[in-house]
Design a protein around this motif. Sequence first.
Motif, PDB file in Angstrom:
ATOM      1  N   ALA A 438       0.812  -1.223   0.000  1.00 37.39           N
ATOM      2  CA  ALA A 438       0.000   0.000   0.000  1.00 37.39           C
ATOM      3  C   ALA A 438       0.845   1.271   0.000  1.00 37.39           C
ATOM      4  CB  ALA A 438      -0.926   0.009   1.214  1.00 37.39           C
ATOM      5  N   THR A 439       2.165   1.181  -0.153  1.00 37.15           N
ATOM      6  CA  THR A 439       3.024   2.368  -0.066  1.00 37.15           C
ATOM      7  C   THR A 439       2.600   3.446  -1.063  1.00 37.15           C
ATOM      8  OG1 THR A 439       4.910   1.087   0.731  1.00 37.15           O
ATOM      9  CG2 THR A 439       5.375   3.232  -0.252  1.00 37.15           C
ATOM     10  N   VAL A 440       2.377   3.067  -2.310  1.00 40.00           N
ATOM     11  CA  VAL A 440       2.000   4.061  -3.326  1.00 40.00           C
ATOM     12  C   VAL A 440       0.667   4.712  -2.975  1.00 40.00           C
ATOM     13  CG1 VAL A 440       1.379   4.394  -5.744  1.00 40.00           C
ATOM     14  CG2 VAL A 440       3.296   2.906  -5.143  1.00 40.00           C
ATOM     15  N   ASP A 441      -0.321   3.897  -2.618  1.00 38.10           N
ATOM     16  CA  ASP A 441      -1.644   4.438  -2.297  1.00 38.10           C
ATOM     17  C   ASP A 441      -1.586   5.396  -1.115  1.00 38.10           C
ATOM     18  OD1 ASP A 441      -2.796   2.978  -4.327  1.00 38.10           O
ATOM     19  OD2 ASP A 441      -3.354   1.298  -3.029  1.00 38.10           O
ATOM     20  N   VAL A 442      -0.789   5.051  -0.115  1.00 34.85           N
ATOM     21  CA  VAL A 442      -0.685   5.903   1.076  1.00 34.85           C
ATOM     22  C   VAL A 442      -0.022   7.234   0.723  1.00 34.85           C
ATOM     23  CG1 VAL A 442       0.512   6.162   3.283  1.00 34.85           C
ATOM     24  CG2 VAL A 442      -0.752   4.062   2.776  1.00 34.85           C
ATOM     25  N   LEU A 443       1.051   7.200  -0.041  1.00 35.57           N
ATOM     26  CA  LEU A 443       1.731   8.441  -0.397  1.00 35.57           C
ATOM     27  C   LEU A 443       0.855   9.316  -1.288  1.00 35.57           C
ATOM     28  CD1 LEU A 443       5.338   7.075  -0.947  1.00 35.57           C
ATOM     29  CD2 LEU A 443       4.572   8.642   0.853  1.00 35.57           C
ATOM     30  N   GLU A 444       0.110   8.708  -2.205  1.00 31.79           N
ATOM     31  CA  GLU A 444      -0.813   9.493  -3.031  1.00 31.79           C
ATOM     32  C   GLU A 444      -1.896  10.131  -2.170  1.00 31.79           C
ATOM     33  OE1 GLU A 444      -2.141   6.735  -5.974  1.00 31.79           O
ATOM     34  OE2 GLU A 444      -0.506   7.223  -7.362  1.00 31.79           O
ATOM     35  N   ALA A 445      -2.362   9.403  -1.181  1.00 28.34           N
ATOM     36  CA  ALA A 445      -3.373   9.959  -0.273  1.00 28.34           C
ATOM     37  C   ALA A 445      -2.796  11.111   0.538  1.00 28.34           C
ATOM     38  CB  ALA A 445      -3.896   8.868   0.654  1.00 28.34           C
ATOM     39  N   MET A 446      -1.539  10.983   0.982  1.00 30.80           N
ATOM     40  CA  MET A 446      -0.907  12.057   1.739  1.00 30.80           C
ATOM     41  C   MET A 446      -0.743  13.296   0.871  1.00 30.80           C
ATOM     42  SD  MET A 446       1.907   9.959   4.045  1.00 30.80           S
ATOM     43  CE  MET A 446       2.195  11.308   5.214  1.00 30.80           C
ATOM     44  N   GLY A 447      -0.403  13.097  -0.399  1.00 33.88           N
ATOM     45  CA  GLY A 447      -0.301  14.233  -1.314  1.00 33.88           C
ATOM     46  C   GLY A 447      -1.635  14.898  -1.553  1.00 33.88           C
ATOM     47  N   ARG A 448      -2.690  14.116  -1.464  1.00 34.85           N
ATOM     48  CA  ARG A 448      -4.037  14.651  -1.678  1.00 34.85           C
ATOM     49  C   ARG A 448      -4.582  15.345  -0.434  1.00 34.85           C
ATOM     50  NH1 ARG A 448      -5.787  10.161  -3.158  1.00 34.85           N
ATOM     51  NH2 ARG A 448      -6.841   9.469  -1.254  1.00 34.85           N
ATOM     52  N   LEU A 449      -4.184  14.862   0.732  1.00 36.52           N
ATOM     53  CA  LEU A 449      -4.792  15.332   1.973  1.00 36.52           C
ATOM     54  C   LEU A 449      -4.015  16.456   2.669  1.00 36.52           C
ATOM     55  CD1 LEU A 449      -5.813  11.876   3.541  1.00 36.52           C
ATOM     56  CD2 LEU A 449      -7.352  13.589   2.592  1.00 36.52           C
ATOM     57  N   HIS A 450      -2.705  16.519   2.458  1.00 32.05           N
ATOM     58  CA  HIS A 450      -1.925  17.500   3.221  1.00 32.05           C
ATOM     59  C   HIS A 450      -2.226  18.915   2.716  1.00 32.05           C
ATOM     60  CE1 HIS A 450       1.260  19.314   5.510  1.00 32.05           C
ATOM     61  NE2 HIS A 450       1.510  18.130   6.077  1.00 32.05           N
ATOM     62  N   PRO A 451      -2.530  19.842   3.629  1.00 30.82           N
ATOM     63  CA  PRO A 451      -2.908  21.205   3.221  1.00 30.82           C
ATOM     64  C   PRO A 451      -1.734  22.056   2.727  1.00 30.82           C
ATOM     65  CG  PRO A 451      -2.844  21.047   5.614  1.00 30.82           C
ATOM     66  CD  PRO A 451      -2.636  19.657   5.098  1.00 30.82           C
ATOM     67  N   ASP A 452      -0.526  21.687   3.121  1.00 32.25           N
ATOM     68  CA  ASP A 452       0.655  22.449   2.691  1.00 32.25           C
ATOM     69  C   ASP A 452       1.053  21.992   1.288  1.00 32.25           C
ATOM     70  OD1 ASP A 452       3.517  23.056   2.255  1.00 32.25           O
ATOM     71  OD2 ASP A 452       3.426  23.831   4.313  1.00 32.25           O
ATOM     72  N   LYS A 453       1.020  22.907   0.327  1.00 36.63           N
ATOM     73  CA  LYS A 453       1.289  22.535  -1.071  1.00 36.63           C
ATOM     74  C   LYS A 453       2.688  21.963  -1.254  1.00 36.63           C
ATOM     75  CE  LYS A 453      -1.941  25.812  -3.177  1.00 36.63           C
ATOM     76  NZ  LYS A 453      -2.091  26.952  -4.124  1.00 36.63           N
ATOM     77  N   LYS A 454       3.668  22.500  -0.520  1.00 35.89           N
ATOM     78  CA  LYS A 454       5.033  22.020  -0.656  1.00 35.89           C
ATOM     79  C   LYS A 454       5.141  20.578  -0.154  1.00 35.89           C
ATOM     80  CE  LYS A 454       9.803  22.979   0.747  1.00 35.89           C
ATOM     81  NZ  LYS A 454      10.703  23.844   1.551  1.00 35.89           N
ATOM     82  N   VAL A 455       4.554  20.316   0.996  1.00 40.72           N
ATOM     83  CA  VAL A 455       4.591  18.964   1.567  1.00 40.72           C
ATOM     84  C   VAL A 455       3.812  18.000   0.682  1.00 40.72           C
ATOM     85  CG1 VAL A 455       3.964  17.545   3.544  1.00 40.72           C
ATOM     86  CG2 VAL A 455       4.860  19.854   3.907  1.00 40.72           C
ATOM     87  N   ALA A 456       2.665  18.464   0.171  1.00 41.11           N
ATOM     88  CA  ALA A 456       1.858  17.617  -0.709  1.00 41.11           C
ATOM     89  C   ALA A 456       2.643  17.231  -1.960  1.00 41.11           C
ATOM     90  CB  ALA A 456       0.569  18.338  -1.077  1.00 41.11           C
ATOM     91  N   LYS A 457       3.424  18.177  -2.478  1.00 38.38           N
ATOM     92  CA  LYS A 457       4.236  17.894  -3.668  1.00 38.38           C
ATOM     93  C   LYS A 457       5.311  16.856  -3.352  1.00 38.38           C
ATOM     94  CE  LYS A 457       6.996  20.156  -7.252  1.00 38.38           C
ATOM     95  NZ  LYS A 457       7.536  21.443  -7.755  1.00 38.38           N
TER      96      LYS A 457
END
Length: 472
Positions: A438-457
């Motif tokens: 699930a590593t890819v799915d989790v990281l994609e979710a973190m990119g989608r959910l994190h409010p900080d654009k830099k962290v999401a990127k």
Amino acid sequence: MSDSSPLPPVRLHPEAELARDALSTPLLSRAARLARWAGPDTRVDAGGGLVDEQLPAAAEVLGLSGDDAAADASEAWRVAVDTGLVEVVDEEEGTVRAGEDLALLTGGSPQDVLAVWLAALETVLADASVPDLDGLVDEDGEVDLSALDWDPEAEAEFLDGVLGNLYLLTAGEDTPGDAPVPLPALAASVIVPSDMGEPTNDVLEQVSDAMMRLDDQFRMLEPVGLVAYRPVDEALMADADEEPAAPVDDTDVSRYGMVRLTPLGLYGMRARLLEAGFEAPAVGDLADKGADALLDGTAAFPPGAAQAETEQWLQRRESLTAARELLAAARGSDAGAPLRRLRCQQALSLVGASAEPALREVLDDAELGGLARVWLTEHGAVDVPAPSEAMVYWLTIDTVAAQLAAEGNSEELRALVEGLARQHGGFFEAVWRVDHPATVDVLEAMGRLHPDKKVAKEARKAAFKARSQQGG
């Protein structure tokens, strides 16, 4: 209501208690009394109904009086016949005798009693779908069906839909099951389209008509014990020119009718839903099943129901044995495995310290070693080895994957994502290397959910690396 997805789990009262409730319902108790009263001189018509001449005597046996006494006695007799409490011996002569099922009410098991009650419920539900025919009798005393705009199948489906929605409201964990539902809201739930913003006047008129139909139907369904019902205030149905007998409060929603399923009604509705092919779980269904069935079965349960189901499962097992079964069932690399491990961890939180040997046995297990260390630490165990950095990151991915499966993009998960990125320096540089399905799915979710654009990127870049590493 689709039969393709499971309904929320319900918490049923014990069958012995429900059977006592069934025996005390006005309609079934009346039917039983008439079945015991019937004798050689009792006569029925071609349809099995008690002949008109004997209705007054039947009403007297039941202690009924007033304008509705004969009708209520007739209904109780029909239920007695339909449920097998009374048998027609000779159709031509119209003779009857006590049915074999009558003895079940006093000498049968709770399941036997409930089976008789369910048969009575079906009779009443069928009657509730039939419109009032009193105004359709012509001058010859015949019912003019041509004047009746009635589709029996559509009427039955309407009532089933209303009762299905009432079941959902009763079973839902976010709503107290014993709280009555306002009749307007219940009627609107089957009339107003879900995507309609402000209902049109035509739709509101349909809701009003549905309320009046439901008012009659719930009055019929209350004596069989399906619902507890507060009827629509008669003053609301009075002519506009009439002055109310007392001041009325237009803001009191209860005046428009309030209804709830009784515990017996919840049991009855679940039985009907199961018969119709729905997946309608009840807490306790998994108590005698294996740990794999428990973890998979409670995966979609809301937290309270999942804990109640797990507690019943644990009550039947010794703690150490239960812990070993749970840990064995939690293994796996399939898509549902992270949520199984989360349910396993939650279940293990309910067992005592005697389960410690089972947790120590899996300390070196790649999938279970992390949660074992968490359990041992929380229970004050000594000599708990520190986890490796790889195990910490693996457990992090597994935990987030489980939360995604359980809650979707919830606020709780968003807070977890923010906390992980904030607390671990170089988190994304390390976590994309984790060998977890699930590593890819989790990281994609973190990119989608994190409010900080830099962290999401950063999360999305890490997801790309992880996908490349997996050959995707």
